[in-house]
Motif scaffolding. Structure first.
Motif: not given
Length: 362
Positions: A85-96, A104-110, A126-135
């Motif tokens: 149910g999850a697909t990874p999308v790699g990014y070189e930098e956290p900012a990207g 809206g290209e990804v549903d969450a960021v790890l 250490q893992v920081s997670a970013t998820v949608p707020d209130g959707s």
């Protein structure tokens, strides 16, 4: 007391019949019964939606995309790939990754980074997670992210086991048990079985206090019926109402494909619990004489008693679940018999208490 030529009735049965017939005028009680009836009658459909609240991870909600970045990206990427149910999308930098999230290209960021361990001189991830707020999808995304982190923890434990001084205890295999089974027998069935007794106790409080507030108990001085008979009739009607409802719920659950084993033991449990809470309602109604404080105290006491039941070797809800899945133990049967004994003793003590009350004092 007579009811027509040649027919005599036990006054307690007359009181019980009158109280039960008056329930049709109590809109709140009727609504509560109809809600329970609806849940039991359509349990096979409702259980899917209710389980999504009980266990959001059990609901298939489509594929989500998770942006992965950081210097430990490979380990995190592998963990996401292992999660259905999850697909990874790699990014070189956290900012990207964050920019893609805001677009809206990804549903969450790890973001996984390496950090020195607090002890031992090694390193941790250490893992920081970013998820949608209130959707609407927030709950589902959070559940998926949590599963990814659990997968990452498990694979790191496996990879680093060579660094341990002692061999760890092997983890049990993951079970593919249906969440619907657990929800049905540990939540839905106990809920349907224990709500009727609590409603019966609440109705008993209303019935007794209503008689006192209206002054109708004073008619006992001229009517051929004692206060004990009145209390017996009111308690009898409310006590029998609970197992009657429970039997109907069990039948409707069986029609919907949810079998409840040991129905006689289950109904005995419901009857004993109903007797205890109805007695509590009657005593509070007689002692306080007013509906509002009696109902408030009844609600508080029942919640405290039911919550305090966790101190027992087996909680009543656990007893009901074990009986329903046909997995009772001697402790289970012992608890049912114990509830029956408590109900009988309390009922006998209540009759002695009521017998000492003068109707004129109410």
């Amino acid at each position: 007391m007579s009811d027509g030529p040649g027919r005599s009735w036990d006054p307690r049965l007359v009181v019980a019949r009158r109280d039960l017939s008056s329930l049709s005028r109590e809109k709140t009680i009727v609504l509560a019964l109809l809600i329970q009836l609806f849940v039991a009658a359509f349990s096979s459909f409702l259980v899917v939606g209710l389980t999504s609240l009980y266990d959001p991870g059990s609901v298939e909600a489509g594929q989500i995309e998770i942006g992965v970045s950081g210097d430990q990206q490979s380990a995190l990427f592998e963990a996401v790939q292992r999660q259905s149910g999850a697909t990874p999308v790699g990014y070189e930098e956290p900012a990207g990754a964050m920019q893609a999230f805001h677009r809206g290209e990804v549903d969450a960021v790890l973001t996984a980074t390496s950090a020195p361990a607090a002890e031992g001189g090694g390193s941790v991830i250490q893992v920081s997670a970013t998820v949608p707020d209130g959707s609407i999808r927030t709950t589902v995304v959070v559940v998926q992210v949590r599963q990814v982190l659990k997968t990452l923890e498990r694979q790191e434990r496996v990879e680093r086991r060579g660094n341990l001084e002692q061999k760890p205890i092997p983890l049990p295999p993951e079970a593919n048990a249906s969440p619907y089974f657990g929800f049905t027998y540990t939540v839905l069935i106990p809920l349907l079985l224990f709500l009727p007794p609590f409603i019966s106790g609440s109705v008993a409080v209303d019935s007794v206090t209503e008689e006192i507030e209206r002054g109708t108990l004073e008619l006992l001085r001229v009517a051929p019926i004692s206060l004990v008979d009145v209390v017996d009739g009111k308690a009898l009607g409310m006590i029998l109402l609970a197992p009657a409802q429970a039997a109907l719920w069990i039948l409707l659950l069986a029609v919907n494909g949810t079998a409840v084993a040991n129905p006689l033991w289950t109904l005995t449990l419901v009857t004993a619990i109903a007797t205890v809470v109805v007695i509590l309602g009657v005593v509070l109604g007689l002692h306080l004489g007013r509906r509002r404080p009696a109902q408030l105290l009844y609600s508080v006491v029942t919640l405290v008693v039911f919550g305090g039941a966790v101190l027992l070797p087996e909680h009543p809800a656990t007893t009901a679940a074990k009986l329903a899945i046909d997995s009772p133990t001697p402790t289970t049967y012992g608890h049912v018999l114990g509830y029956v004994l408590v109900a009988v003793v309390l009922y006998a003590l209540t009759r002695r208490y009521v017998d000492r009350i003068e109707p004129e004092s109410l």
